[in-house]
Design a protein around this motif. Structure first.
Motif, PDB file in Angstrom:
ATOM      1  N   GLN A 108      -0.520  23.375  -4.608  1.00 47.71           N
ATOM      2  CA  GLN A 108      -0.565  21.950  -4.286  1.00 47.71           C
ATOM      3  C   GLN A 108      -2.021  21.518  -4.183  1.00 47.71           C
ATOM      4  N   GLY A 125      -4.721  18.981  -2.089  1.00 48.37           N
ATOM      5  CA  GLY A 125      -4.832  18.351  -0.783  1.00 48.37           C
ATOM      6  C   GLY A 125      -6.282  18.066  -0.425  1.00 48.37           C
ATOM      7  N   CYS A 181      -1.685  17.821   2.714  1.00 48.77           N
ATOM      8  CA  CYS A 181      -1.086  17.751   1.377  1.00 48.77           C
ATOM      9  C   CYS A 181       0.412  17.497   1.510  1.00 48.77           C
TER      10      CYS A 181
END
Length: 294
Positions: free
Chosen positions: A6, A8, A22
């Motif tokens: 992910q 973030g 995130c």
């Protein structure tokens, strides 16, 4: 074990752990081994790529390119700096404001001047000086709420650092503007200065979007950060001087003692605040003292 990737933003880093916002949550991360071998250390404000394991452990595996970096306070990707000042005790030295505006402009960061404690002193002298320079100026009070709505609008969808001399009310103002719970220090009656309550840089997610950081104060903006600025380029970081470039008698005018200097004439005519010019001269001398090999 599978790992989810992910993107973030680092909110803060403490003791080798980084807290990354995130996908609507905050993940505690360590820097991966291969990242630690690089030259970059993660900073608050960094946009990063993380891997999250099945057990919820996170690792920062990449740092995205930064648009700017402040060394002290250590924070990256800042959009604007809100410089909180006051004409009420503890009265702000304009030189400290000007030092921060120079560092901000050199990094491509927008300075905003907020004059706090207008319930005690209106701040009109500082307001006049910085409006002449072309900066956005907001008169405010953490006590009465004056100016807080305007400051709140400035923060939306931006990464903003708050700074100012200790005791000027940065944390109180930020709490009033955002509704976030922040530690607030008291002013020492004996010395007339505030106790610095902000120990590290932490980005706070704002209800209306964006992030704000309550930084440790003017002292953290070291003049040594300016060592990359040539003394000849300092004039470009004082916006009120820019329209006068090329109008001095001498092409290499430093605007200090030279005759027929357009900048000094502007100061004499009231078009540039004397305090701003005094700061320019002081900063020019400090930059002149920095040697090329330092």
């Amino acid at each position: 074990m599978s790992r989810e990737r992910q993107n973030g933003t680092i909110l803060k880093g403490i003791g080798g752990f980084y807290y990354v916002a995130c996908a609507g949550r905050v993940v505690e991360c360590k820097a991966s081994g291969r990242l630690r071998l690089g030259d970059l250390l993660p900073l608050a404000g960094d946009h990063v790529e993380i891997e999250i394991g099945d057990d919820g452990d996170g690792f920062i595996v990449a740092i995205c390119p930064r648009k700017n970096t402040l060394v002290r306070p250590p924070v990256a990707n800042v959009d604007q700096i809100v410089i909180v000042a006051s004409e009420a005790p503890p009265v702000t030295d304009p030189y400290l404001i000007d030092k921060v505006t120079v560092i901000a402009l050199q990094q491509g960061i927008t300075p905003v001047i907020v004059l706090n404690k207008t319930d005690l002193a209106c701040g009109n002298n500082l307001k006049h000086a910085y409006e002449l320079a072309g900066f956005s100026v907001v008169q405010a009070s953490a006590v009465t709420g004056e100016g807080c709505a305007e400051i709140g609008r400035l923060l939306v969808d931006k990464v903003t650092c708050f700074t100012g001399n200790s005791g000027v009310g940065k944390s109180s103002l930020l709490r009033r503007v955002t509704g976030l719970d922040l530690s607030v220090g008291a002013i020492s009656g004996r010395i007339g200065r505030g106790k610095n309550t902000t120990r590290h840089v932490e980005l706070l997610a704002l209800p209306g979007g964006g992030f704000a950081a309550d930084t440790p104060g003017f002292s953290s903006f070291e003049v040594r950060q300016m060592e990359r600025i040539a003394k000849e380029d300092l004039q470009h970081l004082f916006p009120e001087m820019e329209p006068l470039f090329g109008q001095c008698r001498f092409s290499g005018c430093a605007h200090i003692k030279e005759p027929d200097c357009a900048v000094r004439a502007l100061v004499a005519a009231g078009g540039m605040a004397q305090s701003r010019y005094d700061s320019y001269v002081k900063l020019y001398e400090e930059l002149r003292q920095i040697k090329d090999w330092e």
